[in-house]
Design an enzyme around this catalytic site. Sequence first.
Site, PDB file in Angstrom:
ATOM      1  N   VAL A 195       0.828  -1.204   0.000  1.00 50.04           N
ATOM      2  CA  VAL A 195       0.000   0.000   0.000  1.00 50.04           C
ATOM      3  C   VAL A 195       0.865   1.258   0.000  1.00 50.04           C
ATOM      4  CG1 VAL A 195      -1.683   1.347   1.314  1.00 50.04           C
ATOM      5  CG2 VAL A 195      -1.940  -1.134   1.126  1.00 50.04           C
ATOM      6  N   CYS A 216      -7.092  -7.771   2.768  1.00 44.36           N
ATOM      7  CA  CYS A 216      -8.313  -6.956   2.902  1.00 44.36           C
ATOM      8  C   CYS A 216      -9.565  -7.793   3.094  1.00 44.36           C
ATOM      9  CB  CYS A 216      -8.477  -6.056   1.680  1.00 44.36           C
ATOM     10  SG  CYS A 216      -7.362  -4.635   1.665  1.00 44.36           S
TER      11      CYS A 216
END
Length: 442
Positions: free
Chosen positions: A25, A267
Site C-alpha cells: 500500500v 483486505c
Amino acid sequence: MEFDKIYDGLIDGREKLALVGLGYVGMPIAVEFAKHVKVIGFDINETRVNEYKNGIDSTNEIGDNIKNTTVDFTADPARLKEAKFIIVAVPTPVNDDNSPNLRPVKGACRMVGKNLTSGTIVVFESTVYPGVTEDICIPIIERESGLKCGVDWKIGYSPERINPGDYIHRLPTIVKVVSGMDEESSREIKKVYDIVIKAGTFPVSNIKTAEAVKVVENSQRDINIAFMNEIAIICDKLGIDTDEVLAGMNTKWNALGFKPGLVGGHCIGVDPYYLTNAAEKLGYHSQIILNGRQVNDSMGAFVADAAIKEMIEAGLAPKKATVVILGLTFKENCPDTRNSKVVDIINRLKEFDITPVVTDSWADPFVAEQEYGVELVAWQDIPKADCVIVAVGHSEYRAMSMMQIKELFKAETADEEKVLVDVKSLYRMDELRASRMRFWRL
C-alpha cells in the site's frame, strides 16, 4: 497553526510528505506523490529500505519505476520530523482468534508521536474499525509527542484501496475517500490527495464514516463471494458444473458477476472481522458477515477434501500419492502471500498425512518458509505427480495446454488415474473432458 498552508508548502517544495510503511500500500503512494512533491519513505524494515534504495521492488507494485523515483527512503524514524504531512500505511492483520491486531498501528503511532512537530497533519490509511483513529491513535500520539491534537497537530483518515497485482486500477485511477477531524483538516487533506488522485476524491463528514467505508466495502465483497462458494458446494453435491451455472446466470442484466474461490489477502479476508468486532463492542452480533467468513474460511479444506475424494475414486492411495500444488500467493500474478488460503489446502492435506509439493515462481521462498513453514520447490524440480491442484490463476498456469498439464503427471499413469483439481476454473470444460483425465473444478 497554519494547517491550511501545508498544500502550498508541498507544491512549492518548502515542505515534505512522509510515508510510514512501505509495503504493497505505502510504496505506490510514496512513488506517486514523489512525482509531484518531496517525499520521505520510511519503513522499520531496513532490508526492504535498502532494496528500494538499490532499485529492487519486492512487492512488484512499482517494478522498474523504482529506479527512477525520487522518494527519499529511510529506516531512521527521526526523519519524520522533516515532514508536515504524514501518511501511515502499516498492516492491520488479525490475531489467531480473528480479533483485530492493532500492534503495527500502535507501534506506528508511537513512532510518529516521538517525531511529530507542530503544524503537522497525520493521515491514517491502514484499515481499522470505526473509532480506532480517534480513540486509540490520537491518545498514543499525544502522549508520545506532548502535543495536543486539534491545536498543535491534526488528524485524518483516508482508507487505502490499493489492489495488489492490479495494473489497471492504480492509485491515481481509484476514487479516494478522505476525511479530517474538522473542516480545515478535511479541506487540506483533500487538496493534498488531489495532487495524485486523477479519479477525484470523495470527502465524507467525519473520520468514523471513512473508517466504516473501507470495512463495509470489503465485507460486501466477502459476503457475495461466500454466497458463490455455497453455490459451488451445492453444485458439487448436485453433480453439475458451477462455472456453467454462473455463465448462464450472468446472461441476466442484473447479475453481479462474482465467482467462488479462496478468499485470502490483506483486505477481504480480514476487514469483515474488524467490522464485526466493532459491532460486538456495541452489543450487536453479526448475523450475516460472520457466517460468510465461516464459509470462505472453510473453502481450503473443501478443496483438499475434494482432491482426496477424486484420488480415491481414481484408485489411488492418497497417503502414497504425489500431490503437487501450483501457486501459493493469495491471488494471481502477484507475489503477495499474506493470508493465503492455499495454506488451508496444504494444512488439510497434512491432516491426512499427505505432504504436498508446492511451487510458485511469484512467491518469495523465504517468506513462505517463515510465515507458513512451506518449502517452495522450483518448477524444474517438482516431481511427477499423481494429483495436481492448480490453486492460483497465474498467467503461466492459465496458458498451459492439456498436453503440458499431462506432462506434470507420472508417465506410467493412465489418463483416467491422473487427478487434476482446477480451483479457479482456468481450463475449458471441453478440453478437460477430451483429456480423459479425472478432473474437478470449484
